[in-house]
Design a protein around this motif. Structure first.
Motif, PDB file in Angstrom:
ATOM      1  N   THR A 124       0.834  -1.190   0.000  1.00 10.73           N
ATOM      2  CA  THR A 124       0.000   0.000   0.000  1.00 10.73           C
ATOM      3  C   THR A 124       0.869   1.239   0.000  1.00 10.73           C
ATOM      4  OG1 THR A 124      -1.363  -1.294   1.488  1.00 10.73           O
ATOM      5  CG2 THR A 124      -2.076   0.962   1.098  1.00 10.73           C
ATOM      6  N   ASP A 125       1.878   1.150   0.917  1.00 10.52           N
ATOM      7  CA  ASP A 125       2.802   2.258   1.036  1.00 10.52           C
ATOM      8  C   ASP A 125       3.470   2.513  -0.299  1.00 10.52           C
ATOM      9  OD1 ASP A 125       3.788   4.198   2.737  1.00 10.52           O
ATOM     10  OD2 ASP A 125       5.604   3.000   3.254  1.00 10.52           O
ATOM     11  N   LYS A 127       2.483   1.610  -3.214  1.00 14.11           N
ATOM     12  CA  LYS A 127       1.485   2.075  -4.170  1.00 14.11           C
ATOM     13  C   LYS A 127       1.283   3.582  -4.024  1.00 14.11           C
ATOM     14  CE  LYS A 127      -1.573  -1.820  -5.158  1.00 14.11           C
ATOM     15  NZ  LYS A 127      -2.704  -2.541  -4.614  1.00 14.11           N
ATOM     16  N   ASN A 128       1.137   3.935  -2.661  1.00 13.58           N
ATOM     17  CA  ASN A 128       0.926   5.353  -2.413  1.00 13.58           C
ATOM     18  C   ASN A 128       2.109   6.146  -2.909  1.00 13.58           C
ATOM     19  OD1 ASN A 128      -1.548   4.929  -1.272  1.00 13.58           O
ATOM     20  ND2 ASN A 128      -0.780   4.957   0.870  1.00 13.58           N
ATOM     21  N   GLN A 129       3.284   5.622  -2.542  1.00 11.57           N
ATOM     22  CA  GLN A 129       4.491   6.355  -2.927  1.00 11.57           C
ATOM     23  C   GLN A 129       4.574   6.435  -4.456  1.00 11.57           C
ATOM     24  OE1 GLN A 129       8.223   5.227  -1.176  1.00 11.57           O
ATOM     25  NE2 GLN A 129       7.441   5.631   0.938  1.00 11.57           N
ATOM     26  N   ALA A 131       2.168   6.269  -6.496  1.00  7.00           N
ATOM     27  CA  ALA A 131       1.133   7.197  -6.968  1.00  7.00           C
ATOM     28  C   ALA A 131       1.597   8.631  -6.816  1.00  7.00           C
ATOM     29  CB  ALA A 131      -0.160   6.943  -6.156  1.00  7.00           C
ATOM     30  N   ASP A 132       2.172   8.847  -5.552  1.00  2.00           N
ATOM     31  CA  ASP A 132       2.671  10.202  -5.306  1.00  2.00           C
ATOM     32  C   ASP A 132       3.725  10.578  -6.342  1.00  2.00           C
ATOM     33  OD1 ASP A 132       1.003  10.696  -3.177  1.00  2.00           O
ATOM     34  OD2 ASP A 132       2.559  10.366  -1.598  1.00  2.00           O
ATOM     35  N   SER A 134       4.244   9.258  -9.181  1.00  3.04           N
ATOM     36  CA  SER A 134       3.673   9.377 -10.507  1.00  3.04           C
ATOM     37  C   SER A 134       3.003  10.713 -10.664  1.00  3.04           C
ATOM     38  CB  SER A 134       2.628   8.242 -10.703  1.00  3.04           C
ATOM     39  OG  SER A 134       3.186   7.024 -10.422  1.00  3.04           O
TER      40      SER A 134
END
Lengths: 166, 362
Positions: A124-125, A127-129, A131-132, A134
């Motif tokens: 998740t982390d 993914k978030n990172q 996403a961030d 990206s």
């Protein structure tokens, strides 16, 4: 018979009765009574001694039998105790083994769960990172792309081109 | 001379009191004398045996018939003949002279004392029995003296045994060890089986006394002292009468019932049996007295005859053969001495057993 009567002497008969009875009385008082009593006492003594010896022998036998019985019982007890101890030991080991297994399994399961959770959290982390990152990249890219007028026009053109293609 | 020595030998062996006449025959013809002596030897042996079997008024150990000498001692004579007469038997000079006491004359004839006149004549009936008056004779004869001596010895012997038991804590030592088995035998194998555990104890005194008395006198009769007590009918009668009286006085109900009213048989039989049984009561002690008397006197007669036969044969073969025979008979007589004492005691115990027997009617 005539000769017998002739041979019979009254005087001798008289003396014999007298002396014999006197002898009988004296012997009775001073000899037979003490002798027969002594013999009787001795016989009773022997009988008693034999009886007590027999009793003692029986007592001894009883004692030995008792001792043997007690020994045997003690041996049996020991064996039983040992046996019990042995079974108890196996049981305890088995139980301990089972419990340990269970605990281990639980621990493993927990660990696995923890790992999964961590993994999920990491994912998740990540993914978030990602996403961030990206978004950041995209922002930078967009900022860059849209920094000038011509660039904005090219982009629009390009997108339009694409649309056209479709 | 050798005859004299041989005679002394006979008398040493059996101590016969030879009272026969002197054989100082005139030696005119040798053959006649030989014949006469041969006859008189047999007669003298016979006479010696007869004499030995009877009681005697003096104690003679051996006699020298050739010189007419007797080696022994006199005994007191006690007569009851209108008052007590007391004198020494030496007054008779072995039957050769009359004894004069306070004016009365007495003659010793075949060992019995007769009252005679001053001349010493004895009147005979048709059976050659003297008819002279016989005073009551309570003399201390050879047998009476022997009984007194043996009684004292028995008292000494058995009292010392009784003392030794006391001293040795009931352990038989010395002579007690020898006599105790006999005492126990009389108790365990004569008294108890015949009389029964319950009653035997009170008869033990009599049984023991009578056994040892008879046995010792039987044995003494075999010694060369020339004493014949148990072979005398007065002695055996006295013993049998004591047994008889003890039996009757200890008779219980069952005993008398078996005599007068025999249980278990029909009544006519009871009536027939009663006199037979009653007769049996008297026959039993009579058999007892005759048995002992006959056995012991017979033993003495046989033994003395055999010893006499040695001198009758008067040669090496015959005399030594008879000597062997006499020796064998002596050994048997030692056994008979014990056996007769046993039988007398045993039968007495049996009769006491009948008397005290108690059981339910059949």
């Amino acid at each position: 018979m005539d000769k017998l009567l002739n041979d019979f002497s009254f005087g001798l008969f008289f003396w014999q009765i007298l002396l014999f009875l006197l002898l009988l009385l004296l012997l009775k008082k001073f000899a037979w009574k003490p002798i027969l009593n002594a013999v009787k006492e001795r016989e009773e003594g022997i009988l008693n001694a034999l009886k007590s010896a027999e009793d003692a022998r029986k007592e001894m036998q009883n004692l030995t039998a008792d001792n043997e019985r007690i020994l045997k019982e003690a041996r049996n007890d020991r064996e039983e105790l040992l046996k019990e101890a042995r079974t108890m030991r196996t049981e305890m080991i088995d139980e301990a083994k089972g419990e340990a297994q269970l605990e281990a399994d639980k621990l493993i399961a927990k660990a696995k769960e923890g790992i999964e959770n961590e993994k999920q959290a990491a994912i998740t982390d990540l993914k978030n990172q990602v996403a961030d990152l990206s978004v950041g990249i995209a922002e930078k890219l967009v900022k860059d792309e849209l920094s000038s007028k011509e660039k904005q026009v090219t982009l629009i053109e390009k997108i339009l081109k694409d649309v056209k293609l479709n | 001379m050798h005859k004299k020595i041989l005679y002394t030998f006979v008398f040493l062996l059996f101590c016969v009191n030879a009272y026969s006449q002197h054989n100082s025959e005139p030696t005119e013809e040798q053959h006649d004398v030989e014949q006469h002596e041969e006859k008189s030897l047999k007669d003298r042996i016979k006479e010696n045996i007869q004499h030995h079997l009877k009681d005697s008024h003096d104690f003679v150990f051996l006699s020298d018939t050739e010189k007419g000498k007797h080696y022994g001692f006199s005994l007191p004579v006690i007569l009851w003949d209108n008052g007590l007469k007391f004198f020494s038997s030496s007054k008779f000079h072995h039957g050769e002279t009359l004894a004069e006491v306070n004016g009365s004359f007495y003659k010793l004839y075949h060992n019995k004392i007769y009252k005679v006149d001053a001349a010493g004549t004895i009147n005979y009936d048709e059976h050659h029995h003297p008819t002279n008056a016989k005073p009551l004779d309570f003399s201390i004869t050879k047998s009476v003296l022997s009984i007194i001596i043996l009684a004292v010895l028995m008292l000494w012997l058995f009292i010392s045994i009784a003392r030794s038991y006391e001293k040795n804590n009931g352990v038989p030592k010395g002579i007690a060890g020898f006599l105790e088995p006999i005492i126990l035998y009389i108790r365990d194998d004569i008294a108890i089986p015949n009389i029964g555990e319950k009653h035997y104890a009170k008869y033990m005194n009599y049984l023991l006394t009578v056994f040892f008395f008879v046995w010792f006198f039987n044995l003494i009769g075999l010694t060369p002292l020339g004493i014949n007590v148990t072979g005398n009918i007065a002695i055996t009668t006295a013993l049998a009468i004591i047994t008889f009286l003890i039996t009757q006085f200890s008779g219980k109900k069952t005993y008398w019932k078996h005599i007068f009213w025999m249980p278990g048989v029909p009544w006519p039989m009871k009536i027939i049996l009663a006199p037979i049984e009653l007769l049996g009561v008297f026959i039993k002690p009579f058999a007892l007295l005759i048995r002992l008397y006959a056995n012991i006197s017979a033993g003495h007669i046989v033994l003395m005859s055999l010893i006499g036969l040695m001198f009758v044969f008067h040669n090496w073969i015959g005399s030594s053969l008879t000597f062997m025979l006499a020796f064998a008979i002596s050994l048997i007589e030692i056994l008979v001495a014990l056996l007769q004492a046993y039988i007398f005691t045993m039968l007495s115990a049996l009769y006491f057993g009948f008397a005290v027997e108690e059981h339910d009617d059949h």
